[in-house]
Enzyme design. Structure first.
Site, PDB file in Angstrom:
ATOM      1  N   ARG A 260      40.866  40.255  31.617  1.00 21.98           N
ATOM      2  CA  ARG A 260      40.733  38.999  32.235  1.00 21.98           C
ATOM      3  C   ARG A 260      40.752  38.019  31.188  1.00 21.98           C
ATOM      4  NH1 ARG A 260      36.346  37.330  36.941  1.00 21.98           N
ATOM      5  NH2 ARG A 260      37.961  37.936  37.919  1.00 21.98           N
TER       6      ARG A 260
ATOM      7  N   HIS B 115      45.897  36.050  40.065  1.00 20.87           N
ATOM      8  CA  HIS B 115      44.787  36.991  40.363  1.00 20.87           C
ATOM      9  C   HIS B 115      45.426  37.959  41.020  1.00 20.87           C
ATOM     10  CE1 HIS B 115      41.159  38.661  40.182  1.00 20.87           C
ATOM     11  NE2 HIS B 115      40.395  37.792  40.871  1.00 20.87           N
TER      12      HIS B 115
ATOM     13  N   GLN C  12      43.091  40.807  43.147  1.00 18.01           N
ATOM     14  CA  GLN C  12      42.563  40.228  44.216  1.00 18.01           C
ATOM     15  C   GLN C  12      43.409  40.043  45.605  1.00 18.01           C
ATOM     16  OE1 GLN C  12      38.924  39.046  44.510  1.00 18.01           O
ATOM     17  NE2 GLN C  12      39.600  39.176  46.544  1.00 18.01           N
TER      18      GLN C  12
ATOM     19  N   ASP D 255      39.375  28.789  47.916  1.00 18.50           N
ATOM     20  CA  ASP D 255      38.634  29.308  46.573  1.00 18.50           C
ATOM     21  C   ASP D 255      37.739  28.051  46.011  1.00 18.50           C
ATOM     22  OD1 ASP D 255      37.922  30.689  44.161  1.00 18.50           O
ATOM     23  OD2 ASP D 255      40.017  30.567  43.521  1.00 18.50           O
TER      24      ASP D 255
ATOM     25  N   CYS E 174      37.938  34.909  47.575  1.00 17.88           N
ATOM     26  CA  CYS E 174      37.830  35.876  46.594  1.00 17.88           C
ATOM     27  C   CYS E 174      36.325  35.834  46.178  1.00 17.88           C
ATOM     28  CB  CYS E 174      38.909  35.647  45.601  1.00 17.88           C
ATOM     29  SG  CYS E 174      38.510  34.163  44.699  1.00 17.88           S
TER      30      CYS E 174
ATOM     31  N   ARG F 265      38.440  45.393  46.770  1.00 17.28           N
ATOM     32  CA  ARG F 265      38.879  45.255  45.482  1.00 17.28           C
ATOM     33  C   ARG F 265      38.810  46.899  44.873  1.00 17.28           C
ATOM     34  NH1 ARG F 265      38.443  40.666  42.491  1.00 17.28           N
ATOM     35  NH2 ARG F 265      39.361  42.088  40.903  1.00 17.28           N
TER      36      ARG F 265
HETATM   37  N1  NVA Z   1      40.081  30.698  40.838  1.00 17.74           N
HETATM   38  C1  NVA Z   1      38.885  31.315  40.459  1.00 17.74           C
HETATM   39  C2  NVA Z   1      38.752  32.867  40.871  1.00 17.74           C
HETATM   40  C3  NVA Z   1      37.483  33.493  40.661  1.00 17.74           C
HETATM   41  C4  NVA Z   1      37.647  34.803  40.869  1.00 17.74           C
HETATM   42  C5  NVA Z   1      38.648  31.270  38.931  1.00 17.74           C
HETATM   43  O1  NVA Z   1      39.803  31.376  38.359  1.00 17.74           O
HETATM   44  O2  NVA Z   1      37.691  31.032  38.376  1.00 17.74           O
HETATM   45  N1   CP Z   2      36.687  37.808  42.897  1.00 19.82           N
HETATM   46  C1   CP Z   2      36.507  38.023  41.592  1.00 19.82           C
HETATM   47  O1   CP Z   2      37.492  38.268  41.012  1.00 19.82           O
HETATM   48  O2   CP Z   2      35.349  37.965  41.378  1.00 19.82           O
HETATM   49  P1   CP Z   2      34.547  38.120  39.783  1.00 19.82           P
HETATM   50  O3   CP Z   2      35.102  36.961  39.050  1.00 19.82           O
HETATM   51  O4   CP Z   2      33.203  38.294  40.044  1.00 19.82           O
HETATM   52  O5   CP Z   2      35.436  39.524  39.045  1.00 19.82           O
END
Ligand code: NVA
Ligand code: CP
Length: 307
Positions: free
Chosen positions: A107, A134, A137, A225, A265, A293
């Site tokens: 990530r 992502h 997800q 989101d 998500c 997930r």
């Molecule tokens: N769009 C959000 C998703 C978090 C799971 C982010 O990138 O922070």
């Molecule tokens: N939805 C998701 O990816 O959650 P986290 O940021 O908690 O991993």
């Protein structure tokens, strides 16, 4: 720069043929139905390295638990603690980790870093979120949609309300691969990735709207989101102003299909992108979505890491 075989990794939904995506969804559903089965250990002796340059609850816990349940082991590697965070090149990190572990989940910010990890390493890489995508997800989301409406995803109407972010981009990939009817309502200036949007529009499966009510009209899935993603914290106030009117509330849900479900998500901000009455209401499937997930990723791990 050397290229690599994208099929050996899961960097983007766009990289895989639709049949393989559907097979993984099917496998995820089977694993869910199977529940805890200590005799099933397809990843016995295998280790997944998990590099996190951003925070996580779901991704970390679902991957780590998933590896354990499949008989393997997972290592949490915060980029703050490993030498990557002090400037060790991603290519060197990839080469070294590949000598120890059997797969890497990452990530991070740049999609190009995930690609470089795959390019220079010799083990499968899974994308656990970048600024661009992502994909894990959205696989869990698709599984949740199948649970609500059946296996056939083609033609399912999905309304994306809000920021044209990493989630929106992965939904565009899913729409193109699986023939969804994706309508995105994004405020001016917050559109999804332009190339992806163009490809999605050309495929006839993706439509950009400005009005949330038009996107949600008759939709079976309504999803959103956060307005400010990780790394955009400083823009949060400006974004709150720019996203006014893009809240998923009960009024918006009334315009969706009578059996519509709501997905997010998570983490969510009640009172910003979604009203508490929706996320905590009867149409919400967000807890199943979060659980999925685990199942979808176990299927991905078996697909990529098992013999
Ligand atoms: N769009 C959000 C998703 C978090 C799971 C982010 O990138 O922070
Ligand atoms: N939805 C998701 O990816 O959650 P986290 O940021 O908690 O991993």
């Amino acid at each position: 720069m050397t290229d690599f075989d994208r099929q050996g990794h899961f960097l983007s939904i766009g990289d895989w043929p639709n049949g393989r995506l559907l097979d993984v969804l099917e496998a995820g559903a089977r694993l869910k139905a199977r529940g805890r089965d200590e005799a099933y250990r397809p990843l016995a002796g295998r280790t997944l390295g998990m590099i996190f340059a951003k925070s996580s609850t779901r991704t970390r816990v679902s991957f780590e638990t998933g590896m354990y349940q499949l008989g393997g082991h997972a290592l949490f590697l915060s980029s703050r603690d490993i030498q990557l965070g002090r400037g060790e090149p991603i290519a060197d990190t990839a080469r070294v980790l590949s000598r120890y572990v059997d797969g890497i989940m990452i990530r991070t910010f740049a999609q190009s870093d995930v690609e470089d990890l795959a390019r220079h390493g010799s083990v499968p890489v899974l994308n656990g979120l970048t600024d661009l995508l992502h994909p894990c997800q959205v696989m869990a989301d698709l599984m949740t949609v199948q649970e609500a409406f059946g296996k056939e995803l083609e033609g399912t109407s999905v309304a994306w309300i809000g920021d044209g972010n990493n989630m929106a981009n992965s939904w565009i990939h899913a729409a193109m691969k699986l023939g969804l009817d994706l309508r995105l309502a994004c405020p001016e200036g917050y559109d999804p990735d332009p190339e992806l949007l163009e490809a999605g529009s050309a495929s006839g499966t993706v439509r950009l709207e400005r009005e949330p009510v038009r996107a949600a009209d008759g939709a079976r899935v309504v999803t959103t989101d956060v307005w400010a993603s990780m790394g955009q914290e400083e823009e949060a106030e400006q974004r709150r102003r720019d996203f006014e009117g893009f809240v998923v509330d009960e009024a918006l849900m009334r315009g969706a299909a009578s059996d519509a479900i709501f997905l997010h998500c998570l983490p969510a901000h009640r009172g910003e992108e979604v009203a508490a009455a929706v996320i905590d209401g009867p149409r919400s499937r967000v807890w199943d979505e979060a659980e999925n997930r685990l199942h979808a990723q176990k299927a991905l791990l078996v697909e990529l890491l098992a013999d």
